[in-house]
Design an enzyme around this catalytic site. Structure first.
Site, PDB file in Angstrom:
ATOM      1  CD  GLU A  45      -4.967   7.723   6.002  1.00 51.27           C
ATOM      2  OE1 GLU A  45      -5.164   8.304   7.093  1.00 51.27           O
ATOM      3  OE2 GLU A  45      -4.938   6.503   5.879  1.00 51.27           O
ATOM      4  CD  GLU A 105      -2.867   0.873   2.553  1.00 45.44           C
ATOM      5  OE1 GLU A 105      -3.330  -0.239   2.847  1.00 45.44           O
ATOM      6  OE2 GLU A 105      -3.089   1.892   3.212  1.00 45.44           O
ATOM      7  CG  ASP A 120      -1.686   4.592   2.921  1.00 44.56           C
ATOM      8  OD1 ASP A 120      -2.353   4.049   2.048  1.00 44.56           O
ATOM      9  OD2 ASP A 120      -1.504   4.105   4.056  1.00 44.56           O
TER      10      ASP A 120
END
Ligand code: NAG
Length: 288
Positions: A104, A100, A102
């Site tokens: 955010e 993953e 990311d």
């Protein structure tokens, strides 16, 4: 004169194709996965909006899976009082040993800074957080958030400025995401138990619905993974496998920009959190 006209006649369709290509098409590339009407594809599929209210957030995912790519998205974050909200934009594979990458965005009270939180998971293990403030107001306009993911490195960039590099350090025993195709996901949800000042500031539901907007998705330089095959290795596109982004690294300007961001805007780096790792910092922190 004649030649200018000819040139224009030739150029106009080319320009048009180019614009159409850059603008992307959210119906073609993405599907809305949840939110019961709170996610919308608008303006001839050039714009996608997610919204969040007290009952639910919303989200979308890419139709394609990718194995390596240079992927850009322009995002305009929830304006005003966005405290408690999180806009997540990430790539992820499936299964228990997933990879993953990311981005955010943690909202805040009006005028207080968003936090851009980043992480990299390889084979199900993350704990590699780096957080940043931005050098602009990410709610006032669209800005480009990019991931360069090739076999040697992952580079996170904002408006072309690299903010984080995660190098392939498999030779030091650190797993690197390179075998599992990933989809792009994004969602807007409520996380007021932790997002703003560690959960101290709660979501003000009188300001709902909260909305984040997306446009100009670009994955023209990405390898689509389909039925066990990569679009980059197909014989119909022999040159794609030697595409420069597949071996791209930061040039000296990029490295300088990265240091500038890390020095002035980085507010958390797991690699300097000795309290968190009393037995010693993760291996990748000691080799860069
Ligand atoms: C919100 O603003 C406060 C005060 O400036 C700051 O400490 C915090 O890092 C900001 N961001 C978030 C997501 O809490």
């Amino acid at each position: 004169m004649a030649s200018t006209t000819t040139l224009l006649v030739l150029l106009i369709p080319l320009l048009w194709i180019n614009v159409a290509c850059v603008a992307g098409n959210f119906n073609k590339d993405f599907q809305i996965t949840w939110g019961d009407g709170r996610a919308k594809i608008l303006n001839n599929a050039n714009l996608l909006t997610l919204s969040l209210d007290k009952a639910s957030g919303s989200g979308f995912q890419s139709k394609n899976e990718y194995l390596f790519g240079k992927i850009d998205m322009q995002i305009k974050l929830v304006p005003g009082n966005s405290a408690g909200t999180v806009t997540a934009y990430y790539l992820s594979s499936k299964g228990g040993a997933w990879d993953e990458i990311d981005f955010e965005f943690l909202g805040n009270l009006s005028g207080d800074p968003y936090i851009l939180h980043t992480n990299v998971f390889s084979q199900g293990k993350g704990n590699r957080e780096q957080q940043f403030y931005l050098w602009f107001d990410p709610t006032a306009d669209f800005h480009t958030y990019s991931i360069l993911w090739n076999p040697q490195r992952i580079v996170f960039s904002v408006d072309g400025t690299p903010i984080r590099e995660f190098k392939n350090m498999e030779s030091n025993g650190v797993p690197f995401p390179k075998n599992q195709p990933m989809r792009i996901y994004s969602s807007l949800w409520n996380a007021d138990d932790w997002a703003t000042r560690g959960g101290l500031v709660k979501t003000d539901w009188s300001k709902a619905p909260f909305t984040a907007s997306y446009r100009n998705f670009n994955a023209n330089n990405a390898c689509i993974w389909n039925g066990g095959k990569s679009s980059c290795k197909s014989s119909s596109k022999p040159s794609a496998s030697s595409a420069s982004w597949l071996s791209q690294q930061l040039d000296s300007t990029g490295q300088q920009r990265l240091r500038w961001v890390q020095k002035n805007y980085m507010i958390y780096n797991y690699c300097s959190d000795k309290k968190r790792f009393p037995q010693g910092l993760p291996v990748e922190c000691t080799h860069s």
